[in-house]
Motif scaffolding. Structure first.
Motif, PDB file in Angstrom:
ATOM      1  N   GLY A   1      42.376  41.608  33.292  1.00  0.00           N
ATOM      2  CA  GLY A   1      41.780  41.049  32.227  1.00  0.00           C
ATOM      3  C   GLY A   1      40.681  40.080  32.232  1.00  0.00           C
ATOM      4  N   ASP A   2      40.084  39.860  33.249  1.00  0.00           N
ATOM      5  CA  ASP A   2      38.985  38.866  33.667  1.00  0.00           C
ATOM      6  C   ASP A   2      37.738  39.608  34.080  1.00  0.00           C
ATOM      7  N   ARG A   3      36.760  39.031  33.676  1.00  0.00           N
ATOM      8  CA  ARG A   3      35.434  39.973  33.935  1.00  0.00           C
ATOM      9  C   ARG A   3      35.240  39.942  35.417  1.00  0.00           C
ATOM     10  N   TRP A   4      35.594  38.704  36.348  1.00  0.00           N
ATOM     11  CA  TRP A   4      35.371  39.026  37.533  1.00  0.00           C
ATOM     12  C   TRP A   4      36.272  39.812  38.479  1.00  0.00           C
ATOM     13  N   THR A   5      37.692  39.619  38.184  1.00  0.00           N
ATOM     14  CA  THR A   5      38.478  40.349  39.103  1.00  0.00           C
ATOM     15  C   THR A   5      38.347  41.842  38.820  1.00  0.00           C
ATOM     16  N   SER A   6      38.117  42.392  37.614  1.00  0.00           N
ATOM     17  CA  SER A   6      38.222  43.698  37.323  1.00  0.00           C
ATOM     18  C   SER A   6      36.917  44.299  38.068  1.00  0.00           C
TER      19      SER A   6
END
Ligand SMILES: [Zn+2]
Ligand SMILES: [Zn+2]
Length: 319
Positions: free
Chosen positions: A187-192
């Protein structure tokens, strides 16, 4: 949590990116889950999720803009509007099923341990599995390859700075957050985005940085988080100076079915110009374009939302 747009950048068009841009935020994922359980007024959601009024109001507005929620003005003597799923958000059912499978495989989630899913046609508790519609094999990361599709282009995306939420999702109160650990990881733009790029074989910091125009300290921070969560592992590829590659662990590879169902959702629901799939996925064992379906582990039937019963401690939970 606050965010500000600080410019634009382009990425290879991808239904995953488009889907994540619409619903890939922690709160959006949680709100959709709450509404699925019939928690659908503003105050009920705020109480269940422990979210601030401002953030909830912002995300509800956003989810209506992208067509994932429908607001119904107060009826039957109530002044409170209710929020309902739309056909677009109901179609996220396959994703939710794969999220539950991953959560059960890798975490002890007390809320989830109390929930039993029963497939009505076979009357058995089941585990959701992702299979190829053509050859029926279980879908896994090593069996797929990618080619540009008819809609292959570049997407202009907003570059946002998002201050990290002070609340870890694992502390969120809701009993309905059946896959809260998954939401915490994706649920985080960069981790996904990092996980999605790992599925394409990227392993090095410079490769990730080339695809994601994010500050290097944020990139390092997110890679570290994924290593801590056991999704990626560091593997030394050079001694002097010491350099690491980031490889998906078995747990990380286990996220592939969730991403694939999200990709298929994005292909169908996040292609406003109707250009067609940006990317085609081939299932190598049968050589066909992959159409993945979610099946019951017990009878192999394709799962349909109205044929699955959720029970909490034996009580029917279906809204
Ligand atoms: Zn196949
Ligand atoms: Zn079944």
């Amino acid at each position: 949590m606050t965010e500000a747009t600080v410019g634009e950048f382009t990425t290879r068009a991808s239904s995953i990116n488009r889907a994540l841009d619409q619903i890939g935020d922690k709160w959006c994922l949680l709100i959709i889950q709450e509404v699925l359980w019939g928690i659908n007024s503003f105050n009920e959601m705020m109480a269940a999720m422990g979210v601030s009024r401002g953030v909830l109001s912002n995300r509800l507005k956003w989810l209506q803009e992208v067509g994932c929620l429908r607001r119904e003005e107060g009826v039957a003597g109530s002044h409170r509007p209710r929020y309902h799923l739309t056909s677009k958000s109901i179609a996220l059912y396959d994703c939710a099923m794969m999220a539950i499978t991953w959560e059960r495989d890798w975490y002890q989630t007390p809320a989830l341990d109390r929930v039993e899913l029963v497939h009505l046609p076979c009357a058995k508790p089941f585990v959701a599995q992702l299979r190829c519609a053509c050859c029926d094999a279980l879908v896994c990361l090593r069996d797929v390859s990618y080619q540009p599709g008819p809609g292959a282009t570049r997407d202009v995306r907003e570059k946002k700075v998002r201050r990290r939420s002070s609340i870890a999702i694992t502390e969120v109160r809701s009993e309905h957050a059946l896959y809260r650990n998954l939401i915490n990881v994706v649920g985080d733009r960069w981790t996904s985005n990092l996980i999605a790029l790992s599925f394409h074989g990227l392993t090095r910091f410079e490769q990730f940085h080339q695809e994601l125009p994010v500050a290097t300290n944020i990139l390092s921070d997110r890679l570290k988080l994924l290593v801590e969560e056991g999704v990626l592992e560091q593997v030394v590829y050079q001694q002097r100076p010491l350099r690491y590659e980031y490889h998906l662990t078995e747990k990380g590879q286990g996220l592939f079915p969730w991403f694939l169902t999200l990709l298929q959702w994005g292909d169908t629901w996040c292609d406003p110009q109707g250009r067609g799939k940006p990317m085609q996925v081939t299932h190598n064992p049968c050589g066909e374009q992959l159409q993945a379906q979610v099946h019951c582990s017990e009878c192999h039937g394709v799962l349909k939302a109205h044929e699955v019963r959720f029970t909490l401690d034996g009580e029917d939970m279906n809204p």
